[in-house]
Design an enzyme around this catalytic site. Structure first.
Site, mmCIF file in Angstrom:
data_model
loop_
_atom_site.group_PDB
_atom_site.id
_atom_site.type_symbol
_atom_site.label_atom_id
_atom_site.label_comp_id
_atom_site.label_asym_id
_atom_site.label_seq_id
_atom_site.Cartn_x
_atom_site.Cartn_y
_atom_site.Cartn_z
ATOM 1 N N ASP A 62 2.445 -8.648 6.611
ATOM 2 C CA ASP A 62 1.127 -8.513 7.202
ATOM 3 C C ASP A 62 1.240 -8.109 8.674
ATOM 4 O O ASP A 62 1.782 -8.866 9.486
ATOM 5 C CB ASP A 62 0.428 -9.874 7.065
ATOM 6 C CG ASP A 62 -1.047 -9.765 7.369
ATOM 7 O OD1 ASP A 62 -1.649 -8.760 6.968
ATOM 8 O OD2 ASP A 62 -1.588 -10.677 8.002
ATOM 9 N N THR A 95 -4.278 -3.821 9.209
ATOM 10 C CA THR A 95 -3.785 -4.138 10.553
ATOM 11 C C THR A 95 -2.559 -3.302 10.909
ATOM 12 O O THR A 95 -2.384 -2.922 12.069
ATOM 13 C CB THR A 95 -3.460 -5.635 10.696
ATOM 14 O OG1 THR A 95 -2.515 -6.010 9.687
ATOM 15 C CG2 THR A 95 -4.709 -6.476 10.523
ATOM 16 N N THR A 96 -1.716 -3.016 9.913
ATOM 17 C CA THR A 96 -0.546 -2.174 10.187
ATOM 18 C C THR A 96 -1.006 -0.749 10.453
ATOM 19 O O THR A 96 -0.560 -0.100 11.406
ATOM 20 C CB THR A 96 0.404 -2.192 8.974
ATOM 21 O OG1 THR A 96 0.518 -3.526 8.494
ATOM 22 C CG2 THR A 96 1.769 -1.678 9.336
ATOM 23 N N ASP A 391 -6.619 -11.267 2.797
ATOM 24 C CA ASP A 391 -6.841 -9.822 2.931
ATOM 25 C C ASP A 391 -7.702 -9.300 1.792
ATOM 26 O O ASP A 391 -8.666 -8.577 2.014
ATOM 27 C CB ASP A 391 -5.504 -9.063 2.912
ATOM 28 C CG ASP A 391 -4.819 -9.065 4.274
ATOM 29 O OD1 ASP A 391 -5.240 -9.855 5.136
ATOM 30 O OD2 ASP A 391 -3.871 -8.288 4.466
HETATM 31 N N1 LIG Z 1 -0.395 2.316 -5.188
HETATM 32 C C1 LIG Z 1 -0.428 2.848 -3.978
HETATM 33 N N2 LIG Z 1 0.001 4.106 -3.772
HETATM 34 C C2 LIG Z 1 -0.016 4.651 -2.539
HETATM 35 N N3 LIG Z 1 -0.449 4.013 -1.440
HETATM 36 C C3 LIG Z 1 -0.905 2.768 -1.573
HETATM 37 C C4 LIG Z 1 -0.923 2.109 -2.848
HETATM 38 N N4 LIG Z 1 -1.411 0.867 -2.674
HETATM 39 C C5 LIG Z 1 -1.704 0.734 -1.352
HETATM 40 N N5 LIG Z 1 -1.406 1.874 -0.686
HETATM 41 C C6 LIG Z 1 -1.579 2.170 0.734
HETATM 42 O O1 LIG Z 1 -0.856 1.250 1.528
HETATM 43 C C7 LIG Z 1 -1.451 1.177 2.815
HETATM 44 C C8 LIG Z 1 -1.658 -0.270 3.238
HETATM 45 O O2 LIG Z 1 -0.438 -0.903 3.420
HETATM 46 P P1 LIG Z 1 -0.329 -2.356 4.059
HETATM 47 O O3 LIG Z 1 1.126 -2.680 4.126
HETATM 48 O O4 LIG Z 1 -1.217 -3.279 3.342
HETATM 49 O O5 LIG Z 1 -0.831 -2.112 5.526
HETATM 50 P P2 LIG Z 1 -2.134 -2.624 6.277
HETATM 51 O O6 LIG Z 1 -1.676 -3.799 7.075
HETATM 52 O O7 LIG Z 1 -2.512 -1.479 7.150
HETATM 53 O O8 LIG Z 1 -3.159 -2.960 5.266
HETATM 54 C C9 LIG Z 1 -2.802 1.878 2.708
HETATM 55 O O9 LIG Z 1 -2.698 3.142 3.315
HETATM 56 C C10 LIG Z 1 -2.988 2.005 1.211
HETATM 57 O O10 LIG Z 1 -3.800 3.110 0.868
HETATM 58 MG MG LIG Z 2 -3.074 -4.150 3.585
#
Ligand SMILES: Nc1ncnc2c1ncn2[C@@H]1O[C@H](COP(=O)(O)OP(=O)(O)O)[C@@H](O)[C@H]1O
Ligand SMILES: [Mg+2]
Length: 543
Positions: A62, A95-96, A391
């Site tokens: 996270d 957040t990332t 989240d």
């Molecule tokens: N199955 C998937 N295929 C491609 N991208 C994905 C998939 N599931 C989630 N994502 C992408 O992963 C990213 C979020 O990653 P995450 O590590 O949760 O970061 P954040 O803290 O920004 O939410 C988003 O850009 C989301 O669209």
């Molecule tokens: Mg996320």
């Protein structure tokens, strides 16, 4: 100015850096922060293990948690941490993403500064690009109604994809959806979700899959006496902020007794007082007693004999939740309790969870009170599960509140970048370069997703651009196969708030950092000049 006479306006030891040097240092610090979370983005991102000064470990993916735990020192780096905190409080997810975009914006800005583009021009261009990007998100988004459960579940799953919790994402998405749906309120045609109504309770032990939604409140306490009923149906609940104990003297006291029968009388008196307390509670019709304070053994016995279920030493925050959910008023003087103070619930019961017993208060008077009992093998797993569920709860709530979603997996970012490039040409002039660089910065999202999936980022970006040029607005990266596919079809979708807020707070932070051309830092030891000042002001307020 008198020649040769230096004038000191700053304290000795003050560190000052101005102009390009100051900016360069700030930008580098901010980029370092952004790089530190970059590898955790997306379903194939890695987790971070953070160890604090006491040796406590946090394992997480996270963004905001990583940055909060890092305890950064540099002022510009701190501003980046604020970006993720803002994102966390407004959206709860992304957040990332927000920090990576901010890092990208600053990286690109540095390039422009090196080419002698003035930071003010960059800021103007960035601000225009940010507005346009948010407009693009609105434009390419799809409306969603509260009854479109399948899509809402997909959004919760997308949020869970990138977490270790993804092993149970179907179940957790369902729980998030049900929880949000049951507390959501419709006001003037708009949904509103109050997170105070959703309690997340962690209990180590069991599998992630044992996580469950409870229609009511969970109190992490067992009944105080084995003779009490395990289940109370049609519960009338007394909430007390008073002990069922006889107050002991605060200091050592001696009691001189000449006649042995006095002891008997003395004890009988105590017993009577406790019995009266229990009788009083019973007389108003309570069959459940929950107190923040203690319950004496003798009182436990009387309560049990009266068939009353009782729990003691409950947290204040839980008492408040119980009061809200059951409609009870918290009573601090037992003598004054009346039947109108009691709350109601369909059922109060003791449930065995793992090795321990907990009290579940379900079917509460106020149906807008739910709890999620989070389970997992170890403390670290349970903690990360809690963060992940929080989240996905926010994601479902945002989707309901916004009523619109956009494609994830880098699709929306790629579309924004595509449209910004033609927007930049239209604007032309001094800002054009900055808007183009903004587009490059937004592409850091698909780039990081590709990198983290072990794919060739340049190859992926070229293919992605080609699809968007063809008008395939929702095409993003399938991080498992490396193909460029329709993310909406793949069910990788997000509430529009995630992207919009990430762009907004990243832009604000980047601009703020770009406006700084002077860093004046007083030595931390000289900050001792503060206490006397505040001391003198408090003195003056005394007289
Ligand atoms: N199955 C998937 N295929 C491609 N991208 C994905 C998939 N599931 C989630 N994502 C992408 O992963 C990213 C979020 O990653 P995450 O590590 O949760 O970061 P954040 O803290 O920004 O939410 C988003 O850009 C989301 O669209
Ligand atoms: Mg996320």
């Amino acid at each position: 100015m008198i020649a040769g006479q230096p004038i000191f306006i700053l304290k000795e030891g003050t560190k000052r850096e101005s102009g390009k040097d100051a900016m360069k240092e700030n930008i580098e610090a901010a980029i370092a922060i952004s790089n530190s979370v970059r590898s955790s983005l997306g379903p194939r991102g890695m987790d971070k293990m953070l160890v604090d000064s006491l040796g406590d470990i946090v394992i997480t993916n996270d963004g905001v948690t990583i940055l909060k735990e890092m305890d950064v020192e540099h002022p510009a780096a701190k501003m980046m941490v604020e970006v993720s905190k803002t994102q966390d409080s407004f959206v709860g997810d992304g957040t990332t993403t927000a920090v990576i975009i901010a890092g990208g914006l600053l990286q690109q800005a540095q390039g422009l500064i090196n080419q002698n583009v003035h930071p003010t021009v960059i800021s103007e261009g960035y601000r225009m690009a940010s507005e346009e990007a948010k407009r693009v998100i609105d434009e390419i988004s799809t409306k969603i109604g509260a009854d479109e459960k399948a899509l809402l579940l997909k959004m919760a799953q997308t949020s869970l994809n990138s977490k270790s919790a993804s092993v149970a994402k179907d179940k957790l998405a369902e729980i998030s959806y049900e929880a949000v749906k049951s507390v959501a309120e419709l006001r003037d045609g708009k949904y509103y979700v109050d997170f105070d109504n959703i309690q997340v309770v962690k209990k180590q032990g069991g599998a992630i899959d044992d996580t469950q939604l409870i229609n009511g409140i969970i109190v992490d306490k067992e009944k105080v006496h084995p003779g009490m009923p395990d289940v109370v149906k049609d519960a009338k609940i007394a909430l007390l902020d008073a002990p069922l104990e006889i107050k002991k003297p605060e200091f050592d006291t001696n009691l001189r007794i000449e006649d042995p029968s006095m002891i008997q009388k003395f004890l009988a008196q105590e017993e009577n007082m406790l019995r009266e307390m229990v009788d009083k509670i019973k007389s108003v019709g309570a069959n459940v007693v929950i107190t923040q304070k203690g319950i004496d053994d003798m009182a436990q016995h009387y309560l049990s004999r009266a068939g009353i279920y009782a729990v003691r030493r409950v947290k204040k925050s839980d008492m408040d939740k119980l009061a809200k959910a059951t409609g009870a008023s918290i009573v601090s003087t037992i003598d004054e309790i009346s039947s109108s103070d009691l709350g109601t619930a369909e059922r109060v019961e003791q449930v065995k969870v793992g090795e321990d017993y907990m009290t579940f208060v379900t079917g509460c008077k106020n149906p807008k009170a739910v709890s999620i009992l989070v389970r997992g093998e170890t403390e670290h797993v349970v903690d990360e599960m809690e963060r992940s569920i929080t989240d996905s709860l926010h994601v479902v709530a945002s989707a309901l509140e916004d009523g619109a979603y956009a494609a994830g997996g880098g699709a929306t970012a790629a579309e924004i970048a595509f449209r910004l490039r033609s927007y930049a040409q239209k604007i032309g002039g001094r800002q054009q370069l900055a808007i183009e660089k903004f587009a490059d910065a937004i592409e850091e999202i698909p780039r990081a997703l590709a990198e983290n999936a072990g794919l060739d980022p340049i190859d992926i970006l070229l293919k992605l651009r080609a699809e968007h040029a063809k008008g395939n607005k929702t095409y993003g990266i399938n991080v498992f196969t490396g193909e460029i596919e329709d993310m909406v079809k793949n069910g990788v979708i997000e509430p529009i708030r995630v992207g919009k807020q990430a762009i907004e707070s990243a832009t604000e932070a980047a601009i703020m950092i770009l406006r700084i051309d002077d860093v004046i830092a007083t030595k931390s030891s000289s900050s001792s000049s503060n206490p006397p000042k505040s001391g003198s002001s408090s003195e003056s307020s005394e007289d």
